[in-house]
Design a protein around this motif. Structure first.
Motif, PDB file in Angstrom:
ATOM      1  N   ASN A 296       0.613  -1.354   0.137  1.00 29.98           N
ATOM      2  CA  ASN A 296       0.264   0.273  -0.006  1.00 29.98           C
ATOM      3  C   ASN A 296       0.778   1.600   0.327  1.00 29.98           C
ATOM      4  O   ASN A 296       0.615   1.863  -0.514  1.00 29.98           O
ATOM      5  N   ALA A 297       2.259   1.066   1.155  1.00 31.34           N
ATOM      6  CA  ALA A 297       2.887   2.737   0.959  1.00 31.34           C
ATOM      7  C   ALA A 297       3.560   2.152  -0.210  1.00 31.34           C
ATOM      8  O   ALA A 297       3.189   3.886  -1.256  1.00 31.34           O
ATOM      9  N   GLY A 298       4.050   1.531  -0.961  1.00 32.38           N
ATOM     10  CA  GLY A 298       4.393   1.532  -2.578  1.00 32.38           C
ATOM     11  C   GLY A 298       3.769   2.376  -3.227  1.00 32.38           C
ATOM     12  O   GLY A 298       4.012   3.178  -4.563  1.00 32.38           O
ATOM     13  N   GLN A 299       2.626   1.959  -3.811  1.00 34.42           N
ATOM     14  CA  GLN A 299       0.559   2.351  -4.223  1.00 34.42           C
ATOM     15  C   GLN A 299       0.895   3.901  -4.231  1.00 34.42           C
ATOM     16  O   GLN A 299       1.102   4.563  -4.982  1.00 34.42           O
ATOM     17  N   HIS A 300       1.053   4.226  -2.564  1.00 30.92           N
ATOM     18  CA  HIS A 300       1.036   5.969  -2.427  1.00 30.92           C
ATOM     19  C   HIS A 300       2.052   6.304  -3.042  1.00 30.92           C
ATOM     20  O   HIS A 300       1.834   8.214  -3.630  1.00 30.92           O
ATOM     21  N   ILE A 301       2.913   5.533  -3.497  1.00 28.96           N
ATOM     22  CA  ILE A 301       4.244   6.855  -3.878  1.00 28.96           C
ATOM     23  C   ILE A 301       4.208   7.120  -5.022  1.00 28.96           C
ATOM     24  O   ILE A 301       4.662   7.545  -5.568  1.00 28.96           O
ATOM     25  N   ILE A 302       4.013   5.619  -5.281  1.00 29.21           N
ATOM     26  CA  ILE A 302       3.254   6.044  -7.139  1.00 29.21           C
ATOM     27  C   ILE A 302       2.674   6.809  -7.596  1.00 29.21           C
ATOM     28  O   ILE A 302       2.675   8.121  -8.377  1.00 29.21           O
ATOM     29  N   TYR A 303       1.347   6.830  -6.968  1.00 26.37           N
ATOM     30  CA  TYR A 303       0.536   7.918  -7.340  1.00 26.37           C
ATOM     31  C   TYR A 303       0.968   9.248  -7.290  1.00 26.37           C
ATOM     32  O   TYR A 303       1.429  10.404  -7.582  1.00 26.37           O
ATOM     33  N   LEU A 304       1.993   9.471  -5.261  1.00 25.01           N
ATOM     34  CA  LEU A 304       2.193  10.781  -5.217  1.00 25.01           C
ATOM     35  C   LEU A 304       3.276  11.352  -6.696  1.00 25.01           C
ATOM     36  O   LEU A 304       3.246  12.427  -7.661  1.00 25.01           O
TER      37      LEU A 304
END
Length: 221
Positions: free
Chosen positions: A199-207
């Motif tokens: 989830n944290a990785g996906q948030h970074i991709i979104y960022l």
């Protein structure tokens, strides 16, 4: 005002990296304690979870202050909100490491994991450590290619979880109900730890990209 805003964002980012490092250490230490019946090591993990929570609360406070005082818009707002989501996932990873440590304490002086399953738990811990290490790196570098790798790592964790469940449910299981419940819970703790890292990785991709992973490419008008 803009310099102050950037300084506050930098501090939020620094704290998130610190959290990622802390939850990685917590799970590694908790696993060592779990597999060796190290009560003192497990208790250190439990005590230090409060420090992880304190960092998260500091991140929350900074994000709320930025929202109230800086009124960020567009990409800046995305950055602030994403930081809060990442902090939440990291805080939960810390909680899951604490759960592993508590399992070690609960069964002390016995080892909480049957000897024949120690290898699989160790493999799950290795995957968890690899994932947490990537999260730390991605937070520091915003490397979205490395962030995307987390999904593959999570697949390895899911496969290990399934293998543990298969052994628990096997007619050859000889360790009793208590050990079966302990093992099932531990498998879940590691699996959820990995999920939050993804989830944290996906948030970074979104960022970085402004797009949710897996979302369709925008069509040209």
């Amino acid at each position: 005002m803009r310099e102050e805003f950037r300084a506050e964002l930098y501090e939020v980012g620094r704290q998130l990296v610190s959290m990622a490092e802390a939850v990685r250490t917590a799970m590694s230490t908790a696993t060592t304690a779990l597999l060796s019946a190290d009560k003192e090591g497990a208790e250190r993990v439990i005590a230090r979870d409060a420090q992880i929570n304190e960092i998260f609360h500091s991140v929350e406070d900074k994000v709320l202050r930025i929202l109230a005082q800086q009124a960020p818009v567009a990409s800046d707002l995305r950055m602030v909100i994403t930081a809060l989501h990442i902090g939440t996932d990291l805080e939960r990873m810390g909680d899951l490491a604490e759960h592993v440590a508590k399992s070690a304490v609960r069964r002390y002086p016995a080892v909480a994991v049957p000897a024949e399953l120690a290898g699989t738990i160790g493999q799950m811990a290795n995957v968890a450590d690899r994932i947490a290490g990537k999260v730390t790196l991605v937070l520091a570098s915003r490397d979205i290619d490395r962030a995307a790798e987390l999904e593959h790592d999570d697949d390895a964790m899911d496969e290990l979880e399934r293998s543990l469940y298969a052994r628990i449910l096997s007619p050859n299981w000889s360790y009793g109900v208590e050990a079966a419940v302990d093992t099932a819970l531990l498998a879940r703790f590691y699996e959820r730890y990995a999920d939050h890292a993804v989830n944290a990785g996906q948030h970074i991709i979104y960022l970085v990209t402004g797009e949710t992973p897996g979302s369709p490419e925008p069509t040209e008008q």
